[in-house]
Design a protein around this motif. Structure first.
Motif, PDB file in Angstrom:
ATOM      1  N   LYS A  85       0.833  -1.204   0.000  1.00  0.00           N
ATOM      2  CA  LYS A  85       0.000   0.000   0.000  1.00  0.00           C
ATOM      3  C   LYS A  85       0.866   1.252   0.000  1.00  0.00           C
ATOM      4  O   LYS A  85       0.592   2.218  -0.734  1.00  0.00           O
ATOM      5  N   HIS A  88       2.643   1.653  -3.382  1.00  0.00           N
ATOM      6  CA  HIS A  88       1.676   2.065  -4.399  1.00  0.00           C
ATOM      7  C   HIS A  88       1.403   3.564  -4.295  1.00  0.00           C
ATOM      8  O   HIS A  88       1.389   4.295  -5.304  1.00  0.00           O
ATOM      9  N   ARG A  92       2.612   6.295  -7.208  1.00  0.00           N
ATOM     10  CA  ARG A  92       1.582   7.110  -7.871  1.00  0.00           C
ATOM     11  C   ARG A  92       1.818   8.597  -7.629  1.00  0.00           C
ATOM     12  O   ARG A  92       1.569   9.428  -8.505  1.00  0.00           O
ATOM     13  N   MET A 183      -1.128   5.373 -15.704  1.00  0.00           N
ATOM     14  CA  MET A 183      -1.235   4.805 -14.364  1.00  0.00           C
ATOM     15  C   MET A 183      -1.379   3.283 -14.419  1.00  0.00           C
ATOM     16  O   MET A 183      -0.879   2.578 -13.543  1.00  0.00           O
ATOM     17  N   GLU A 184      -2.038   2.768 -15.436  1.00  0.00           N
ATOM     18  CA  GLU A 184      -2.141   1.313 -15.590  1.00  0.00           C
ATOM     19  C   GLU A 184      -0.756   0.709 -15.810  1.00  0.00           C
ATOM     20  O   GLU A 184      -0.424  -0.329 -15.238  1.00  0.00           O
ATOM     21  N   ASP A 187       1.132   0.858 -12.456  1.00  0.00           N
ATOM     22  CA  ASP A 187       0.636  -0.154 -11.527  1.00  0.00           C
ATOM     23  C   ASP A 187       1.095  -1.554 -11.936  1.00  0.00           C
ATOM     24  O   ASP A 187       1.498  -2.364 -11.094  1.00  0.00           O
ATOM     25  N   ASP A 188       1.030  -1.831 -13.225  1.00  0.00           N
ATOM     26  CA  ASP A 188       1.461  -3.146 -13.707  1.00  0.00           C
ATOM     27  C   ASP A 188       2.953  -3.361 -13.468  1.00  0.00           C
ATOM     28  O   ASP A 188       3.391  -4.462 -13.116  1.00  0.00           O
ATOM     29  N   ALA A 191       3.455  -4.062  -9.752  1.00  0.00           N
ATOM     30  CA  ALA A 191       2.988  -5.420  -9.449  1.00  0.00           C
ATOM     31  C   ALA A 191       3.995  -6.455  -9.941  1.00  0.00           C
ATOM     32  O   ALA A 191       4.313  -7.420  -9.229  1.00  0.00           O
ATOM     33  N   LEU A 201      -2.853  -3.964  -8.751  1.00  0.00           N
ATOM     34  CA  LEU A 201      -2.857  -2.658  -8.113  1.00  0.00           C
ATOM     35  C   LEU A 201      -3.692  -1.630  -8.850  1.00  0.00           C
ATOM     36  O   LEU A 201      -3.772  -0.490  -8.425  1.00  0.00           O
ATOM     37  N   SER A 202      -4.256  -2.003  -9.980  1.00  0.00           N
ATOM     38  CA  SER A 202      -5.000  -1.049 -10.786  1.00  0.00           C
ATOM     39  C   SER A 202      -6.264  -0.593 -10.075  1.00  0.00           C
ATOM     40  O   SER A 202      -6.858  -1.332  -9.309  1.00  0.00           O
TER      41      SER A 202
END
Length: 203
Positions: A85, A88, A92, A183-184, A187-188, A191, A201-202
């Motif tokens: 968390k 992430h 971001r 952002m995808e 996140d990928d 991960a 995480l998306s």
């Protein structure tokens, strides 16, 4: 109207904030001490008194801006909750559409560092601190058994390299990539580095 008398530290901070703003507006190459002085309504001599040269002012301005972001990064990583968390949230926030200090400033720093060894040392040192903070957090989560990551340092380098590259693209070519797509990808990538399922995480 008479200016409020500031302490030495308050004056330096005022000068650094103005220098950061002018670097983002004009770029390092075009920046003059007079630009910073004019923005504040003060004399060039006052800036030279505090920083001696334009080069030292620029180096101090980069340090000032980056250290503020480093402090925020450390606060994000130091919060409660899982390592996933916190990582992430930090990644971001650091991404080009997040709220880290203006990417134009960093891009200027990278460019000028190619010709100015003194600034290169400053920018590289700050960059190492970013990577070290992410490395330590990734390692903590792995040690706690939250995920598997055999190379926390490599993971931190790959993540920051992706974010830096996206920042250059997004800054140089605004609108070339949607925020959602970026952002995808981010996140990928996170991960993948943590050994989690793609898309975990998306959202």
């Amino acid at each position: 109207m008479a200016r409020v008398r500031l302490s030495v530290e308050e004056r330096r901070e005022e000068l650094l904030r103005a220098a950061v703003d002018q670097i983002e507006r004009r770029g390092v190459a075009a920046l003059r001490v007079a630009d910073v002085a004019s923005a504040l309504g003060i004399s060039n001599a006052l800036i030279i008194y505090h920083f001696e040269t334009k080069e030292k002012l620029v180096a101090a301005a980069f340090t000032y801006a980056a250290e503020a972001d480093l402090a925020r990064l450390r606060r994000l990583l130091g919060r409660g909750g899982s390592a996933v968390k916190r990582l992430h949230a930090a990644v971001r926030w650091y991404a080009p559409t997040g709220q880290a200090k203006g990417w134009r400033l960093w891009i200027e720093g990278w460019a000028v560092s190619l010709r100015e060894p003194a600034l290169r040392d400053v920018v590289q040192g700050l960059d190492r601190q970013w990577k070290a903070a992410l490395t330590n957090m990734i390692r903590q989560g792995a040690d706690a058994g939250e995920y598997t990551c055999e190379d926390p340092k490599g993971a931190a380098w790959r993540l920051t390299a992706l974010l830096d590259g996206l920042a250059v693209q997004m800054t140089a070519y605004p609108g070339s990539l949607s925020r959602t797509s970026m952002m995808e990808w981010v996140d990928d990538a996170l991960a993948r580095e943590l050994g989690l399922e793609r898309g975990a995480l998306s959202g």
